[in-house]
Design a protein around this motif. Structure first.
Motif, PDB file in Angstrom:
ATOM      1  N   GLN A   8      -7.783   1.764   5.437  1.00 20.17           N
ATOM      2  CA  GLN A   8      -7.487   1.636   4.012  1.00 20.17           C
ATOM      3  C   GLN A   8      -6.477   0.515   3.796  1.00 20.17           C
ATOM      4  N   HIS A   9      -6.656  -0.168   2.665  1.00 20.61           N
ATOM      5  CA  HIS A   9      -5.770  -1.280   2.339  1.00 20.61           C
ATOM      6  C   HIS A   9      -5.493  -1.282   0.842  1.00 20.61           C
ATOM      7  N   LYS A  10      -4.220  -1.381   0.478  1.00 18.95           N
ATOM      8  CA  LYS A  10      -3.841  -1.523  -0.922  1.00 18.95           C
ATOM      9  C   LYS A  10      -3.648  -3.006  -1.203  1.00 18.95           C
ATOM     10  N   GLN A  12      -2.389  -6.363  -2.402  1.00 15.28           N
ATOM     11  CA  GLN A  12      -1.078  -6.901  -2.733  1.00 15.28           C
ATOM     12  C   GLN A  12      -1.225  -8.070  -3.712  1.00 15.28           C
ATOM     13  N   GLY A  72      -3.523  -4.088  -6.930  1.00 16.82           N
ATOM     14  CA  GLY A  72      -3.195  -2.674  -7.071  1.00 16.82           C
ATOM     15  C   GLY A  72      -4.299  -1.726  -6.650  1.00 16.82           C
ATOM     16  N   ASP A  73      -5.539  -2.234  -6.526  1.00 10.65           N
ATOM     17  CA  ASP A  73      -6.639  -1.383  -6.066  1.00 10.65           C
ATOM     18  C   ASP A  73      -6.435  -1.022  -4.598  1.00 10.65           C
ATOM     19  N   THR A  74      -7.020   0.074  -4.195  1.00 10.78           N
ATOM     20  CA  THR A  74      -7.071   0.442  -2.783  1.00 10.78           C
ATOM     21  C   THR A  74      -8.528   0.410  -2.356  1.00 10.78           C
ATOM     22  N   SER A  98     -11.849   2.507  -3.541  1.00  8.82           N
ATOM     23  CA  SER A  98     -11.441   3.910  -3.519  1.00  8.82           C
ATOM     24  C   SER A  98     -11.580   4.536  -4.907  1.00  8.82           C
ATOM     25  N   LYS A  99     -11.514   3.698  -5.930  1.00  9.06           N
ATOM     26  CA  LYS A  99     -11.608   4.175  -7.318  1.00  9.06           C
ATOM     27  C   LYS A  99     -13.047   4.518  -7.703  1.00  9.06           C
TER      28      LYS A  99
END
Length: 144
Positions: A8-10, A12, A72-74, A98-99
């Motif tokens: 998983q990556h948020k 930046q 801001g998305d993951t 993820s959304k």
């Protein structure tokens, strides 16, 4: 590696362009992060491979951008062994929001295996543990 967890990556801020959309080059970086994590979860990472004198350069990269990802998305990156023959390895990636749970990018990287002198080698002969790890990864992917 029965309980593998996708990477998983948020996103930046610095990974985005002026419109707040992820710059295309970052998907390649995320693939490398996911591949490193995947190998560690399979039991042997790049550090162990290099300790045994084996390097695995990238021969080619392909990415198909399907949907935008924003600051801001993951994302979840599903990583899998797509092809493996003992001398070359292709790792596949799916970047999933993820959304929305939709695939945003799909791609792969192709690799070979070399000794420290840069000469091609067969993992089956050079390091059976790594050979078995990638062969099992390929088998797991085929059985899905």
């Amino acid at each position: 590696m029965d309980e593998w967890k996708p990477y998983q990556h948020k996103v930046q801020y610095y990974e985005t362009d002026q419109m707040g959309i992820v710059h295309h080059s970052n998907y390649i970086r995320w693939s490398e992060e996911a591949r490193t994590d995947y190998m560690e979860q399979m039991g042997m990472g790049y550090d162990q491979m290099e300790e045994k004198g084996i390097i695995s350069p990238v021969l080619s990269v392909e990415a198909e951008y399907l949907r935008m990802v924003h600051f801001g998305d993951t994302v979840t990156i599903e990583t899998f062994v797509k092809e493996y023959n003992g001398v070359k390895l292709t790792v596949g990636y799916e970047v999933i929001s993820s959304k929305t749970q939709m695939v945003c990018c799909r791609g792969f990287t192709r690799h070979c295996f070399l000794n420290r002198e840069g000469k091609p080698l067969s993992l089956k002969r050079a390091c059976l543990d790594f050979h078995n790890m990638f062969a099992k990864g390929l088998e797991n992917h085929k059985n899905k």
